[in-house]
Design a protein around this motif. Sequence first.
Motif, PDB file in Angstrom:
ATOM      1  N   SER A  30      12.543   1.849  10.183  1.00 24.43           N
ATOM      2  CA  SER A  30      12.585   2.858   9.129  1.00 24.43           C
ATOM      3  C   SER A  30      13.526   2.472   7.991  1.00 24.43           C
ATOM      4  CB  SER A  30      13.033   4.196   9.731  1.00 24.43           C
ATOM      5  OG  SER A  30      13.293   5.138   8.722  1.00 24.43           O
ATOM      6  N   LEU A  31      13.057   2.723   6.766  1.00 28.98           N
ATOM      7  CA  LEU A  31      13.915   2.552   5.596  1.00 28.98           C
ATOM      8  C   LEU A  31      15.007   3.618   5.537  1.00 28.98           C
ATOM      9  CD1 LEU A  31      11.332   2.055   2.685  1.00 28.98           C
ATOM     10  CD2 LEU A  31      12.400   0.292   4.080  1.00 28.98           C
ATOM     11  N   GLN A  32      14.701   4.791   6.136  1.00 26.99           N
ATOM     12  CA  GLN A  32      15.514   5.989   5.979  1.00 26.99           C
ATOM     13  C   GLN A  32      15.536   6.381   4.496  1.00 26.99           C
ATOM     14  OE1 GLN A  32      19.034   4.395   8.100  1.00 26.99           O
ATOM     15  NE2 GLN A  32      18.594   5.921   9.667  1.00 26.99           N
ATOM     16  N   GLY A  33      16.138   7.517   4.198  1.00 26.10           N
ATOM     17  CA  GLY A  33      16.001   8.033   2.853  1.00 26.10           C
ATOM     18  C   GLY A  33      17.160   7.760   1.927  1.00 26.10           C
ATOM     19  N   PHE A  34      18.210   7.106   2.414  1.00 24.68           N
ATOM     20  CA  PHE A  34      19.397   6.908   1.592  1.00 24.68           C
ATOM     21  C   PHE A  34      19.054   6.248   0.261  1.00 24.68           C
ATOM     22  CE2 PHE A  34      20.843   5.973   6.086  1.00 24.68           C
ATOM     23  CZ  PHE A  34      21.268   7.265   6.346  1.00 24.68           C
ATOM     24  N   MET A  93      20.327  21.869  -2.802  1.00 25.82           N
ATOM     25  CA  MET A  93      20.571  21.550  -1.394  1.00 25.82           C
ATOM     26  C   MET A  93      21.749  20.588  -1.301  1.00 25.82           C
ATOM     27  SD  MET A  93      17.166  19.269  -0.681  1.00 25.82           S
ATOM     28  CE  MET A  93      16.190  20.715  -1.082  1.00 25.82           C
ATOM     29  N   ASP A  94      22.388  20.582  -0.132  1.00 27.94           N
ATOM     30  CA  ASP A  94      23.596  19.796   0.052  1.00 27.94           C
ATOM     31  C   ASP A  94      23.356  18.473   0.762  1.00 27.94           C
ATOM     32  OD1 ASP A  94      25.196  21.620  -1.186  1.00 27.94           O
ATOM     33  OD2 ASP A  94      25.983  22.521   0.642  1.00 27.94           O
ATOM     34  N   THR A  95      22.179  18.246   1.250  1.00 31.25           N
ATOM     35  CA  THR A  95      21.960  17.033   2.039  1.00 31.25           C
ATOM     36  C   THR A  95      20.488  16.638   2.025  1.00 31.25           C
ATOM     37  OG1 THR A  95      22.276  16.049   4.232  1.00 31.25           O
ATOM     38  CG2 THR A  95      21.633  18.350   4.180  1.00 31.25           C
ATOM     39  N   LEU A  96      20.233  15.346   2.172  1.00 27.10           N
ATOM     40  CA  LEU A  96      18.895  14.760   2.322  1.00 27.10           C
ATOM     41  C   LEU A  96      18.012  14.909   1.091  1.00 27.10           C
ATOM     42  CD1 LEU A  96      17.958  15.623   6.020  1.00 27.10           C
ATOM     43  CD2 LEU A  96      19.089  13.596   5.112  1.00 27.10           C
ATOM     44  N   GLU A  97      18.613  15.248  -0.058  1.00 26.88           N
ATOM     45  CA  GLU A  97      17.803  15.299  -1.274  1.00 26.88           C
ATOM     46  C   GLU A  97      17.246  13.923  -1.613  1.00 26.88           C
ATOM     47  OE1 GLU A  97      21.842  14.156  -2.081  1.00 26.88           O
ATOM     48  OE2 GLU A  97      21.105  16.026  -1.216  1.00 26.88           O
ATOM     49  N   THR A 122      12.947   9.628  -2.381  1.00 25.78           N
ATOM     50  CA  THR A 122      12.414   8.329  -1.981  1.00 25.78           C
ATOM     51  C   THR A 122      10.974   8.455  -1.486  1.00 25.78           C
ATOM     52  OG1 THR A 122      14.645   7.578  -1.385  1.00 25.78           O
ATOM     53  CG2 THR A 122      12.791   6.326  -0.503  1.00 25.78           C
ATOM     54  N   TYR A 123      10.694   9.503  -0.728  1.00 27.37           N
ATOM     55  CA  TYR A 123       9.325   9.721  -0.235  1.00 27.37           C
ATOM     56  C   TYR A 123       8.348   9.849  -1.398  1.00 27.37           C
ATOM     57  CZ  TYR A 123       5.383  12.015   2.084  1.00 27.37           C
ATOM     58  OH  TYR A 123       4.128  12.345   2.546  1.00 27.37           O
ATOM     59  N   ARG A 124       8.701  10.621  -2.404  1.00 24.99           N
ATOM     60  CA  ARG A 124       7.815  10.794  -3.564  1.00 24.99           C
ATOM     61  C   ARG A 124       7.707   9.501  -4.373  1.00 24.99           C
ATOM     62  NH1 ARG A 124       9.809  14.729  -7.200  1.00 24.99           N
ATOM     63  NH2 ARG A 124       7.719  14.809  -8.098  1.00 24.99           N
ATOM     64  N   TYR A 125       8.815   8.774  -4.485  1.00 19.19           N
ATOM     65  CA  TYR A 125       8.787   7.492  -5.191  1.00 19.19           C
ATOM     66  C   TYR A 125       7.816   6.525  -4.516  1.00 19.19           C
ATOM     67  CZ  TYR A 125      10.499   3.046  -7.101  1.00 19.19           C
ATOM     68  OH  TYR A 125      10.581   1.826  -7.705  1.00 19.19           O
ATOM     69  N   LEU A 126       7.851   6.493  -3.187  1.00 21.89           N
ATOM     70  CA  LEU A 126       7.003   5.549  -2.449  1.00 21.89           C
ATOM     71  C   LEU A 126       5.515   5.854  -2.607  1.00 21.89           C
ATOM     72  CD1 LEU A 126       9.129   5.171   0.805  1.00 21.89           C
ATOM     73  CD2 LEU A 126       8.857   3.506  -1.048  1.00 21.89           C
ATOM     74  N   ALA A 127       5.179   7.088  -2.955  1.00 19.70           N
ATOM     75  CA  ALA A 127       3.772   7.433  -3.206  1.00 19.70           C
ATOM     76  C   ALA A 127       3.219   6.668  -4.403  1.00 19.70           C
ATOM     77  CB  ALA A 127       3.631   8.934  -3.438  1.00 19.70           C
ATOM     78  N   HIS A 128       4.104   6.195  -5.259  1.00 18.56           N
ATOM     79  CA  HIS A 128       3.695   5.465  -6.469  1.00 18.56           C
ATOM     80  C   HIS A 128       4.004   3.974  -6.356  1.00 18.56           C
ATOM     81  CE1 HIS A 128       3.147   9.422  -8.296  1.00 18.56           C
ATOM     82  NE2 HIS A 128       4.344   9.727  -7.864  1.00 18.56           N
ATOM     83  N   GLY A 153       0.827  -1.200   0.000  1.00 28.91           N
ATOM     84  CA  GLY A 153       0.000   0.000   0.000  1.00 28.91           C
ATOM     85  C   GLY A 153       0.862   1.251   0.000  1.00 28.91           C
ATOM     86  N   SER A 154       0.541   2.216  -0.838  1.00 25.66           N
ATOM     87  CA  SER A 154       1.388   3.394  -0.989  1.00 25.66           C
ATOM     88  C   SER A 154       1.505   4.199   0.307  1.00 25.66           C
ATOM     89  CB  SER A 154       0.866   4.297  -2.125  1.00 25.66           C
ATOM     90  OG  SER A 154      -0.460   4.735  -1.860  1.00 25.66           O
ATOM     91  N   ASP A 155       0.407   4.293   1.079  1.00 23.48           N
ATOM     92  CA  ASP A 155       0.478   5.036   2.343  1.00 23.48           C
ATOM     93  C   ASP A 155       1.445   4.376   3.317  1.00 23.48           C
ATOM     94  OD1 ASP A 155      -1.293   6.901   1.405  1.00 23.48           O
ATOM     95  OD2 ASP A 155      -3.031   6.120   2.502  1.00 23.48           O
ATOM     96  N   GLU A 156       1.348   3.050   3.446  1.00 21.07           N
ATOM     97  CA  GLU A 156       2.255   2.333   4.338  1.00 21.07           C
ATOM     98  C   GLU A 156       3.690   2.403   3.834  1.00 21.07           C
ATOM     99  OE1 GLU A 156       1.720   0.951   7.357  1.00 21.07           O
ATOM    100  OE2 GLU A 156      -0.210   1.957   7.155  1.00 21.07           O
ATOM    101  N   CYS A 157       3.860   2.379   2.526  1.00 18.26           N
ATOM    102  CA  CYS A 157       5.207   2.500   1.966  1.00 18.26           C
ATOM    103  C   CYS A 157       5.823   3.848   2.332  1.00 18.26           C
ATOM    104  CB  CYS A 157       5.168   2.329   0.449  1.00 18.26           C
ATOM    105  SG  CYS A 157       4.824   0.630  -0.107  1.00 18.26           S
ATOM    106  N   GLN A 158       5.039   4.913   2.225  1.00 19.25           N
ATOM    107  CA  GLN A 158       5.563   6.227   2.587  1.00 19.25           C
ATOM    108  C   GLN A 158       5.853   6.333   4.081  1.00 19.25           C
ATOM    109  OE1 GLN A 158       2.776   9.132   0.671  1.00 19.25           O
ATOM    110  NE2 GLN A 158       4.656   9.843  -0.311  1.00 19.25           N
ATOM    111  N   ARG A 159       5.001   5.728   4.904  1.00 19.27           N
ATOM    112  CA  ARG A 159       5.235   5.746   6.345  1.00 19.27           C
ATOM    113  C   ARG A 159       6.563   5.088   6.699  1.00 19.27           C
ATOM    114  NH1 ARG A 159       1.166   6.218  10.124  1.00 19.27           N
ATOM    115  NH2 ARG A 159       1.947   4.451  11.307  1.00 19.27           N
ATOM    116  N   SER A 160       6.953   4.096   5.926  1.00 18.94           N
ATOM    117  CA  SER A 160       8.135   3.309   6.257  1.00 18.94           C
ATOM    118  C   SER A 160       9.429   4.102   6.154  1.00 18.94           C
ATOM    119  CB  SER A 160       8.229   2.084   5.335  1.00 18.94           C
ATOM    120  OG  SER A 160       8.548   2.461   4.002  1.00 18.94           O
ATOM    121  N   ILE A 161       9.403   5.253   5.507  1.00 16.31           N
ATOM    122  CA  ILE A 161      10.635   6.028   5.376  1.00 16.31           C
ATOM    123  C   ILE A 161      11.040   6.680   6.693  1.00 16.31           C
ATOM    124  CG2 ILE A 161       9.631   8.251   4.685  1.00 16.31           C
ATOM    125  CD1 ILE A 161      11.876   8.468   2.619  1.00 16.31           C
ATOM    126  N   LEU A 162      10.059   6.889   7.600  1.00 13.79           N
ATOM    127  CA  LEU A 162      10.354   7.527   8.883  1.00 13.79           C
ATOM    128  C   LEU A 162       9.993   6.669  10.085  1.00 13.79           C
ATOM    129  CD1 LEU A 162       9.145  11.215   8.275  1.00 13.79           C
ATOM    130  CD2 LEU A 162      11.412  10.226   7.893  1.00 13.79           C
TER     131      LEU A 162
END
Length: 332
Positions: A152-156, A178-182, A187-193, A139-148
Motif C-alpha cells: 500500500s502507498l497509504q495516504g500520506f 477534519m483533523d486527520t486523514l484528509e 490522494t485517492y482522488r488524485y490517483l483517479a486522474h 491504469g487509474s483503477d490500479e493506481c487507486q487500488r494501490s492506496i489501500l
Amino acid sequence: MITMVVPIYNMERYLSRCVDSLLSQTCRDFEIILVDDGSTDSSGALCDSYAARYPELVRVVHKKNGGQSSARNIGIDNARGEWVVFPDPDDWVEQDYVESFLHFQRQFGAELVCMGYYVDTDDASEAKGPDTGPYLITGSDECQRSILLGPSLQGFSWNKIYRLDLIRENKLRFPDGMDTLEDVYFTYRYLAHSSQIVHVPGKRVYHYYQRDNSTTRSGYSSRKLGSIRIYENIIADCRKRDPELARAAADIICTEAVNLIWMLVNSRQNAPEDMKYLRNQIRRTLPRYLHSGQYGPGRKLQAVLALLSPRLYALLKNAVHRKKRLPARKVC
C-alpha cells in the motif's frame, strides 16, 4: 522544480529542524512555501526569518487559522513548481529527498512518486515498509487500488510528489473540516486522474516524528470522525467497480473506530453520541473484519474488546503502551 508546502501552526519547537533539512538538499531544484496558519507562538516570525535569509528559496504565506487542509490548499494556489509535496513541520527529511523524487519520476515518467519513510521518536528510529521497489503501477483503477491494497502507498502526502497541473486541472483540494486523514482522500482522488505511478518503499527519505504528547486528553475531537467518512466516501465511489477495494476500506473503518474509541476514552470527554457512533461502526464492519487476512488475531481481539467494553479496552491498551514505552499515533 518541486514545491515543498509546509503547513504550520504553533510549531516553534520543531520548525527549524524541518526547514533546515529541506534547505540542505543535494538537488537545488526546489522552492519552499511556509504557510503560517495563524500561529500564536513565534512560528510566524521564524518563517519570516527564513524567507529573509533565503529569498530565492523560501516564501511565506500568513493566514488566519483554518486547519491543515486550508494551509495546504493555499500552498497549492501559490506553488510555482511542476511538482508539489507536503512535509509536516515537526518532521524532517534526508538530504536526497528532492533528488530521489526527481530521479524516479524521470526514470519512469510517473504522475506520482511515493517513497519510503522512517518513524522516529526521541529514543529510536524505525524503518517502515519492505526493502523493495521500485514498483510501477499503471491504469487509474490500479493506481487507486494501490492506496489501500499492498504494497500500500497509504495516504500520506509528505512522502509523495504530485503533478501540480493535474491538481489544478481537476480542481483537487484537501477537504476542510477534519483533523486527520484528509490527505488520504486527496490522494485517492488524485490517483483517479493518474495513468502511471511508482512506489519505492525501500528508498526511505522521510522521518515521521511521533511526539510523546501527541495522543493525550487534547488528542480527541469530534472532527476526527471525518476520518471514517473519508473511507465511507471511498466505499461509495468504488463499491460496484472494485468490491475488494471497498472491503479494504471497510476494514480500515473498523480500525479507525477502534483507535478513536481509545482516544475518546483517554480524553475523558463526555461525548455519548460519538461513542455510540464509533461502536456502531465497529458492530457494522466487525463480521468481515474478523475474517480479514490483513489483520492478526491481536488486532481483531482489540476490535471485539473496544466494542464490548471501551473503558476496559483503553485501560489495557494504555498499560501495554506504558510497558513498551511506545508513543501513540501523531495527531496533526
